[in-house]
Scaffold this motif. Structure first.
Motif, short mmCIF file in Angstrom:
data_model
loop_
_atom_site.label_atom_id
_atom_site.label_comp_id
_atom_site.label_asym_id
_atom_site.label_seq_id
_atom_site.Cartn_x
_atom_site.Cartn_y
_atom_site.Cartn_z
N ARG A 1 51.04 11.73 25.91
CA ARG A 1 49.68 11.32 26.24
C ARG A 1 48.73 11.66 25.09
O ARG A 1 47.89 10.84 24.70
CB ARG A 1 49.23 12.03 27.53
CG ARG A 1 47.88 11.58 28.06
CD ARG A 1 47.53 12.33 29.34
NE ARG A 1 46.37 11.78 29.98
CZ ARG A 1 45.12 12.07 29.64
NH1 ARG A 1 44.89 12.92 28.66
NH2 ARG A 1 44.10 11.52 30.29
N ILE B 1 49.33 9.31 22.00
CA ILE B 1 48.76 7.97 22.20
C ILE B 1 47.24 8.02 22.06
O ILE B 1 46.63 7.16 21.42
CB ILE B 1 49.17 7.41 23.58
CG1 ILE B 1 50.67 7.14 23.62
CG2 ILE B 1 48.40 6.12 23.89
CD1 ILE B 1 51.20 6.82 25.01
N ALA C 1 44.93 6.11 19.29
CA ALA C 1 43.84 5.25 19.73
C ALA C 1 42.51 5.69 19.13
O ALA C 1 41.72 4.86 18.65
CB ALA C 1 43.75 5.25 21.25
N ILE D 1 44.22 -2.76 23.75
CA ILE D 1 45.30 -1.89 24.23
C ILE D 1 46.62 -2.27 23.54
O ILE D 1 47.43 -1.40 23.20
CB ILE D 1 45.45 -2.00 25.75
CG1 ILE D 1 44.21 -1.42 26.45
CG2 ILE D 1 46.70 -1.27 26.23
CD1 ILE D 1 44.02 0.05 26.26
N ALA E 1 49.09 0.24 21.53
CA ALA E 1 50.50 0.38 21.85
C ALA E 1 51.38 0.15 20.61
O ALA E 1 52.32 0.91 20.36
CB ALA E 1 50.88 -0.60 22.95
N ARG F 1 53.07 -1.57 25.96
CA ARG F 1 51.70 -1.69 26.47
C ARG F 1 51.56 -1.02 27.84
O ARG F 1 50.56 -0.34 28.12
CB ARG F 1 51.33 -3.17 26.56
CG ARG F 1 49.88 -3.47 26.91
CD ARG F 1 49.60 -4.95 26.70
NE ARG F 1 48.24 -5.29 27.08
CZ ARG F 1 47.88 -5.69 28.29
NH1 ARG F 1 48.80 -5.79 29.24
NH2 ARG F 1 46.63 -6.00 28.56
N VAL G 1 51.05 2.75 27.76
CA VAL G 1 49.65 3.15 27.55
C VAL G 1 48.91 3.15 28.88
O VAL G 1 48.20 4.10 29.22
CB VAL G 1 48.95 2.21 26.55
CG1 VAL G 1 47.48 2.60 26.40
CG2 VAL G 1 49.65 2.25 25.20
N LEU H 1 41.16 6.23 27.08
CA LEU H 1 41.89 6.51 25.84
C LEU H 1 41.01 7.28 24.86
O LEU H 1 41.49 8.18 24.14
CB LEU H 1 42.34 5.20 25.18
CG LEU H 1 43.70 4.64 25.53
CD1 LEU H 1 43.82 3.21 25.03
CD2 LEU H 1 44.80 5.50 24.94
#
Length: 208
Positions: A16, A19, A23, A37, A41, A48, A51, A61
């Motif tokens: 988490r 990612i 982002a 998104i 990804a 995708r 995410v 995000l």
């Protein structure tokens, strides 16, 4: 079994965070509204849907530390010392954030760039307002389990949630205005204390 669950949970948190970091880099480079998104990804080398499994909304995000804030505040209140009030526990938590220059303190240099991106996106501004309400709801639920249900728990929770939102923003606005980080951090000690002196004047020893 417990160790396997702990390892699985730790890996989920690491995924988490990775990612979210990818982002954030894209958002800072190109602007929140200009990144999809699908692009996140691809950059994070995940599907995708992966995410979306971690972040149901694109805004989350970028505002991913809100979940940490909610968990930390719950812990600070739940684990406070015997005789310590709820307000005192939250005051102590904010001083700890400041002392460690945690991004959630608002007083860490560079944090102003994050907030400037938020301010430039209506979607992110709306989500931050929702976060304050969600934080108040989470604290209300916690206080009701400790002190009992009723309007008082909701009022206290909403006041704390508002204070926790306002305090770091004071530091951020100073950084945006060009003040040096060291000066901002030094002044932020008084900002926290003045804010929570006001709360204690009204809430007093609630929950102690």
């Amino acid at each position: 079994m417990d160790e396997r669950l702990g390892l699985r949970e730790r890996k989920k948190r690491e995924s988490r965070r990775r990612i979210a970091d990818v982002a954030s880099g894209l958002f800072i480079e190109r602007g929140f509204d200009n990144v999809t998104i699908a692009e996140v990804a691809e950059a994070a080398n995940v599907a995708r849907m992966t995410v979306f499994n971690y972040f149901p909304r694109k805004e989350d995000l970028f505002l991913d530390r809100h979940a940490d804030l909610v968990d930390d505040l719950r812990r600070a209140i739940r684990d406070r010392e015997s005789g310590e009030s709820v307000v005192a526990a939250v005051r102590r938590y904010l001083h700890e954030l400041l002392a460690t220059q945690h991004p959630l303190s608002g007083a860490r240099e560079g944090t102003q760039h994050f907030y400037q991106i938020v301010d430039a996106s209506p979607a992110l501004v709306r989500r931050t307002l929702e976060h304050t309400r969600e934080l108040a709801d989470a604290l209300t639920e916690l206080l009701e389990t400790e002190v009992g249900p009723g309007m008082e728990a909701a009022v206290v929770a909403n006041l704390i949630a508002t204070a926790v939102t306002i305090v770091p923003r004071v530091a951020v606005d100073k950084l945006i205005a060009g003040q040096l980080g060291e000066k901002v951090r030094r002044e932020q000690v008084d900002v926290i204390d003045q804010t929570f002196d006001l709360l204690e004047g009204g809430i007093g020893q609630y929950g102690s």
